[in-house]
Design an enzyme around this catalytic site. Structure first.
Site, PDB file in Angstrom:
ATOM      1  N   CYS A   1       0.780  -1.240   0.000  1.00 23.99           N
ATOM      2  CA  CYS A   1       0.000   0.000   0.000  1.00 23.99           C
ATOM      3  C   CYS A   1       0.808   1.284   0.000  1.00 23.99           C
ATOM      4  O   CYS A   1       0.380   2.252  -0.625  1.00 23.99           O
ATOM      5  CB  CYS A   1      -1.093  -0.023   1.055  1.00 23.99           C
ATOM      6  SG  CYS A   1      -0.519  -0.237   2.701  1.00 23.99           S
TER       7      CYS A   1
ATOM      8  N   ARG B   1      15.744   2.258   0.493  1.00 21.20           N
ATOM      9  CA  ARG B   1      15.660   1.019  -0.270  1.00 21.20           C
ATOM     10  C   ARG B   1      15.143  -0.118   0.612  1.00 21.20           C
ATOM     11  O   ARG B   1      15.629  -1.252   0.573  1.00 21.20           O
ATOM     12  CB  ARG B   1      16.998   0.652  -0.924  1.00 21.20           C
ATOM     13  CG  ARG B   1      16.794  -0.291  -2.147  1.00 21.20           C
ATOM     14  CD  ARG B   1      18.122  -0.818  -2.697  1.00 21.20           C
ATOM     15  NE  ARG B   1      18.951   0.235  -3.190  1.00 21.20           N
ATOM     16  CZ  ARG B   1      20.268   0.284  -3.009  1.00 21.20           C
ATOM     17  NH1 ARG B   1      20.887  -0.675  -2.348  1.00 21.20           N
ATOM     18  NH2 ARG B   1      20.971   1.280  -3.483  1.00 21.20           N
ATOM     19  N   SER B   2      14.162   0.223   1.461  1.00 21.55           N
ATOM     20  CA  SER B   2      13.594  -0.798   2.335  1.00 21.55           C
ATOM     21  C   SER B   2      12.830  -1.802   1.501  1.00 21.55           C
ATOM     22  O   SER B   2      12.420  -1.508   0.377  1.00 21.55           O
ATOM     23  CB  SER B   2      12.663  -0.151   3.348  1.00 21.55           C
ATOM     24  OG  SER B   2      11.513   0.333   2.704  1.00 21.55           O
TER      25      SER B   2
ATOM     26  N   ASP C   1      20.762   4.249  -0.933  1.00 19.22           N
ATOM     27  CA  ASP C   1      20.792   3.988   0.510  1.00 19.22           C
ATOM     28  C   ASP C   1      22.227   4.046   0.987  1.00 19.22           C
ATOM     29  O   ASP C   1      23.131   4.419   0.228  1.00 19.22           O
ATOM     30  CB  ASP C   1      20.060   2.694   0.884  1.00 19.22           C
ATOM     31  CG  ASP C   1      20.873   1.451   0.622  1.00 19.22           C
ATOM     32  OD1 ASP C   1      22.004   1.557   0.083  1.00 19.22           O
ATOM     33  OD2 ASP C   1      20.397   0.361   0.972  1.00 19.22           O
TER      34      ASP C   1
ATOM     35  N   PHE D   1       7.786  10.386   2.165  1.00 12.39           N
ATOM     36  CA  PHE D   1       6.863   9.457   2.816  1.00 12.39           C
ATOM     37  C   PHE D   1       7.301   9.078   4.227  1.00 12.39           C
ATOM     38  O   PHE D   1       6.593   8.346   4.929  1.00 12.39           O
ATOM     39  CB  PHE D   1       6.611   8.201   1.967  1.00 12.39           C
ATOM     40  CG  PHE D   1       7.801   7.275   1.814  1.00 12.39           C
ATOM     41  CD1 PHE D   1       8.110   6.334   2.788  1.00 12.39           C
ATOM     42  CD2 PHE D   1       8.594   7.342   0.690  1.00 12.39           C
ATOM     43  CE1 PHE D   1       9.194   5.487   2.642  1.00 12.39           C
ATOM     44  CE2 PHE D   1       9.687   6.494   0.529  1.00 12.39           C
ATOM     45  CZ  PHE D   1       9.988   5.563   1.513  1.00 12.39           C
TER      46      PHE D   1
END
Lengths: 315, 315
Positions: free
Chosen positions: A149, A184-185, A207, A269
């Site tokens: 999401c 870059r999770s 990252d 975000f």
């Protein structure tokens, strides 16, 4: 006040504004369904940010006609509680407020949520489908694969901001665009890079370990993006970036304003503000937070899961 | 030499000795099968320890009648390569030498290996079954759930060392035993704690965040262990420990000899030596490395996967 002061020229666009379209889409969906879908959220930590997010999801869900139940459980009981909810036919969707243990055990727990109720789209199957641009769960293409999401919310935000060019064919609407993503999770940064690359963008994923370039791959049997390590600096990649997306969970991190190209679109975000407000001296559009769009996507996913259940039963 | 010097009294037991029974079981299995099962190993990093482990798996596999193929691939091609092997009917089992990216992406890649070929037993389904003490994949109980190979090797080692009491009923053979495990990783420490707790032991799981106690749970509808945070020190839990298992991946970590109870069993699964050899002044039995038993379990798992395939086809 100095006369040489540069006035911000960019506009701030709020997530609540962007969410409106999706909010009414979701309301329509609930109306058509004719019943109140039930979302269960699990809170197993004392993190005030998670608690706030939980309350916020609850409020939004209920205002849109959903039934929301927050279950506060001990972290050692969480797995059993998720399994109970998996097996409970009255529950349509499940979400978990992470972090719980703050380590790999959280990823284990995430996978305990059943595929059929995973509103966050974090099940391995959904993620793997997303990376491979596979849009359905079944060969008959009746059941849509769910997208994670937060990355989905970011795509919708870029659509709203006009970064996606609707004159181009679907799947090509980011063609020619350069994007920098600072994060870059596995649950946001990497999936987002893949989604945008699948739509034609050149994405630089940044990252602490370095910078990778994601482009649309030309794989023969797999529809999937290509990833390369590149020997470039943030300055190199930022100066040509049409879009800069940040998600660094630290109050101390600020994306350097001087690296933002004039007219770039900046979206943050992270729950921390990764841009100073004066980024608008450079950026054309600036979205400081994205949570409200994410919640809209979560509820949209929940309606899709119910559609999938119906499609699956009618087989 | 001082006359007061304490001579070590404990015995060192080598993994190669313990592995023997399983090695011949595996050889028998291959003979009965009548063909050479094919194991594919993926190496996508330059880590010399991973490379050595890969060579070692290859040597052992081939000496026992298996066909082993090491595929050295770029890390960015690994996912596609795993999917190729998933789809290739000539491949019976797949393993990946981690770390590849050294972050959560490795867990994603682990889940790309198909359930039917996962010799390491690291698929979420296998792990979840293990935590819940579910031993079969199907309701007819024809297809065995695979156990993660390093925790399984450690159980087999404790069986060999006589820690498991064979006079007790199966599932109760660690009853009354106290175990300390210094490692709570998702792939070894935590699963091992659950396995031993499911067999009746009281397990203290130690990591940097603190100590947890695993005991056999009395859950109503789930056969699963119970986990509690405990406010105890390593000294508190070690002084009564019948078994101490270490897995700290650092050359500097040494388990303090003075905390080892006289007569305790000490097993180290880290590639670093977490005990000094003088631990035998206290320990009765000491296993300095466990890799050879792990490889035997890997090959045993591969034979089970082939059995499962046969059972599934005959449905």
């Amino acid at each position: 006040m100095s006369t040489t002061e540069v006035k911000p020229v960019g506009r701030t666009i709020l997530a609540s504004t962007i969410a409106k379209t999706y909010i009414s889409e979701v309301e329509d969906g609930v109306r058509k369904l004719g019943r109140s879908p039930k979302l269960v959220g699990f809170l197993a930590n004392a993190d005030p940010a998670a608690k706030m997010y939980a309350e916020w999801t609850g409020k939004t869900s209920e205002s849109l006609g959903f039934t929301y139940e927050l279950r506060v459980v001990d972290k050692d009981d969480l797995e059993e509680s998720i399994i109970d909810a998996n097996e409970d036919d009255s529950v349509d969707g499940i979400m978990v407020y992470f972090p719980v243990f703050g380590n790999r055990q959280d990823q284990y727990l995430q996978q305990v949520v059943s595929l059929e109720k995973d509103v966050e789209g974090l099940n391995h199957k959904y993620i793997q489908n997303m990376y491979h641009n596979i849009r359905f769960l079944d060969e008959e293409e009746q059941q849509k694969s769910i997208l994670p999401c937060t990355p989905l919310a970011l795509v919708k935000i870029l659509e709203y901001l006009g970064v996606y060019n609707t004159l181009l064919d679907y799947g090509n609407r980011m063609y020619g665009k350069q994007v920098v993503i600072v994060n870059r999770s596995e649950i946001v940064g990497r999936p987002l890079a893949a989604l945008l690359a699948n739509d034609g963008a050149t994405v630089y994923s940044v990252d602490l370990d370095g910078i990778q370039r994601f482009t649309r791959g030309a794989g023969l049997h797999l529809k999937r993006h290509k990833v390369e390590d590149v020997d470039l600096t943030l300055e190199d990649v930022a100066k040509n970036a049409d879009v800069i997306v940040t998600g660094v969970p630290s109050p101390n991190y600020k994306f350097p304003k001087e690296l933002v190209k004039d007219g770039a679109v900046c979206v943050n975000f992270s729950s921390e503000k990764n841009f100073n407000p004066d980024v608008k001296e450079k950026a054309s559009l600036y979205v400081p937070m994205t949570g409200k769009v994410t919640i809209a996507m979560l509820l949209r996913n929940l309606l899709r899961l119910i559609d999938n259940k119906v499609a699956n039963k009618s087989k």
